[in-house]
Design an enzyme around this catalytic site. Structure first.
Site, mmCIF file in Angstrom:
data_model
loop_
_atom_site.group_PDB
_atom_site.id
_atom_site.type_symbol
_atom_site.label_atom_id
_atom_site.label_comp_id
_atom_site.label_asym_id
_atom_site.label_seq_id
_atom_site.Cartn_x
_atom_site.Cartn_y
_atom_site.Cartn_z
ATOM 1 N N SER A 158 0.831 -1.201 0.000
ATOM 2 C CA SER A 158 0.000 0.000 0.000
ATOM 3 C C SER A 158 0.873 1.262 0.000
ATOM 4 O O SER A 158 1.660 1.456 -0.927
ATOM 5 C CB SER A 158 -0.968 -0.046 1.186
ATOM 6 O OG SER A 158 -1.996 0.901 1.041
ATOM 7 N N ASP A 249 -10.275 -3.159 -5.323
ATOM 8 C CA ASP A 249 -9.393 -2.244 -4.603
ATOM 9 C C ASP A 249 -9.392 -0.895 -5.309
ATOM 10 O O ASP A 249 -9.159 -0.825 -6.520
ATOM 11 C CB ASP A 249 -7.975 -2.830 -4.569
ATOM 12 C CG ASP A 249 -6.981 -1.982 -3.789
ATOM 13 O OD1 ASP A 249 -7.364 -0.924 -3.254
ATOM 14 O OD2 ASP A 249 -5.805 -2.398 -3.714
ATOM 15 N N HIS A 279 -8.487 -4.478 -0.919
ATOM 16 C CA HIS A 279 -7.276 -3.859 -0.388
ATOM 17 C C HIS A 279 -7.025 -4.358 1.036
ATOM 18 O O HIS A 279 -7.953 -4.521 1.823
ATOM 19 C CB HIS A 279 -7.430 -2.334 -0.377
ATOM 20 C CG HIS A 279 -6.143 -1.634 -0.068
ATOM 21 N ND1 HIS A 279 -5.174 -1.434 -1.026
ATOM 22 C CD2 HIS A 279 -5.656 -1.117 1.088
ATOM 23 C CE1 HIS A 279 -4.149 -0.803 -0.472
ATOM 24 N NE2 HIS A 279 -4.412 -0.609 0.811
#
Length: 311
Positions: A158, A249, A279
C-alpha cells in the site's frame, strides 16, 4: 461489485469495528488499522527470534525490528527490507507483525522492518528518508547484522509500496528484487477504480484525500515524483519487480498504471492479479486462503534472486 461470501463476511466485520478511546480522526485511523490487523490476521507464526533496536540517523532514532526465520541457521542470510502500509499516517510493528512473520519463514530471509516516521507529524520526505537510510544501513552493517549485503530485497504494501518504489529509484543498486503489494501510487484519486470503490471496501476516498494532504502538503501544486510514484520518469536502478493487484481495490488502476510505466522504462516487471480480493487482504489470514497463496508467490519470486540456504 460482487463480493465472495468470505469477503462479504470480512467487510461486515470491518463495519462493526469501533476504535477504543479515540481522540481525533487521525487517532481513529491508527487504532482502526491496529484493531483490524489484530482481529483478522489469524494465529501468528512463531519465528526463531525478533530483535529490536534503534538506529541513529540524522539526529533522530529509527526503531527497527529484525525477524529471523524459523528453522534457519545461517550466518550470512539473505535479507528483506519490509516497508509497511497505512496511508503514510498509520501502521507499524504490531499492524504488520503477522504478515512479516509469514514472509520471514517462507522466504528463509531475515526481515528488517523499520518503523519509519509518519505524517502528519513528519510529512514527506521524512518517512522516505528513513526507509532509504535503513536500506543503506543494512548494507553497510551487513556483517554485524549477520546478513549478506549482496542478497537484500525490498517489499512494500500500500503506502509502503509507494515508499519502496521511490527507495528503489534512489538505492536500487543495493537491492536484488522488489515486491509491491497493492501499491499506492497517485495522489489524484481519479481513476475508474476509485470511482467504483469510492466508499470501500476497506479504503474510502475522503480518507485517502486527507492522508495525501497530510503526507505531501505540496502535492496538489508541486507534486514530487518521489512522493507520488506515478510521476516517476526514470526508474533508474529499479530491480526486478513483482506487483500484486487486488480486484476490488480503489488502488487497482494506479497500481496497474505504475506497473505499465515501469515496463516501458525497461524494468523487469511481473504482475499478479488477485481476483475477488480487497485492499489489505494480506491482513485477513484468519479467513482468506489467498494470504498463504500470496506469501508463497512472493517467496518464490524473492528466491529467484536470493541465495537461500536449504532447511
Amino acid at each position: 461489485m460482487e463480493l465472495t461470501s468470505s469477503i462479504t463476511q470480512i467487510v461486515s466485520h470491518l463495519e462493526k469495528i469501533q476504535s477504543f478511546n479515540v481522540q481525533n480522526p487521525l487517532d481513529d485511523t491508527r487504532k482502526y488499522l491496529e484493531t483490524m490487523s489484530l482481529q483478522l490476521s489469524g494465529k501468528k507464526e512463531s519465528v526463531a527470534m525478533i530483535e529490536e533496536l534503534n538506529v541513529s540517523m540524522g539526529g533522530h532514532q529509527i526503531p527497527v525490528r529484525i525477524y529471523r526465520p524459523k528453522g534457519k541457521d545461517v550466518q550470512k542470510s539473505s535479507a528483506i527490507i519490509y516497508i509497511h502500509g497505512g496511508w503514510f499516517i498509520a501502521g507499524g510493528f504490531e499492524t504488520h507483525d503477522a504478515v512479516v512473520r509469514k514472509l520471514a519463514n517462507k522466504t528463509g530471509s531475515a526481515v528488517i522492518f523499520p518503523d519509519y516516521r509518519l505524517a502528519p507529524e513528519h510529512p514527506f520526505p521524512a518517512g522516505l528518508n528513513d526507509c532509504i537510510d535503513i536500506v543503506k544501513w543494512a548494507s553497510e552493517h551487513a556483517e554485524n547484522l549477520g546478513i549478506d549485503r549482496d542478497q537484500i530485497g525490498i517489499i512494500g504494501d500500500s503506502a509502503g509500496g509507494a515508499l519502496a518504489t521511490s527507495v528503489s529509484t534512489q538505492v536500487g543498486e543495493l537491492l536484488k528484487f522488489q515486491i509491491l503489494i497493492y501499491p499506492a501510487a497517485d495522489n489524484q484519486l481519479n481513476t475508474k477504480s476509485w470511482e467504483m470503490y469510492e466508499t470501500g471496501p476497506v479504503l474510502n476516498k475522503d480518507g485517502g484525500i486527507q492522508a495525501w494532504k497530510w503526507y505531501h502538503p505540496e502535492g496538489e501544486s508541486k507534486p514530487d515524483p518521489l512522493a507520488v510514484p506515478i510521476l516517476i520518469k526514470d526508474f533508474k536502478s529499479t530491480p526486478p519487480t513483482l506487483v500484486l493487484i487486488a480486484e476490488h481495490d480503489a488502488l487497482r488502476d494506479e497500481g496497474e498504471l505504475l506497473t505499465q510505466q515501469m515496463k516501458e522504462a525497461g524494468v523487469s516487471v511481473q504482475t499478479s492479479f488477485y481476483k475477488d480480493m480487497v485492499h489489505g487482504f494480506m491482513h485477513m489470514g484468519e479467513t482468506l486462503n489467498e494470504v498463504q497463496k500470496a506469501t508463497d508467490e512472493m517467496a518464490a519470486f524473492a528466491n529467484q534472486y536470493l541465495k537461500t540456504a536449504e532447511k
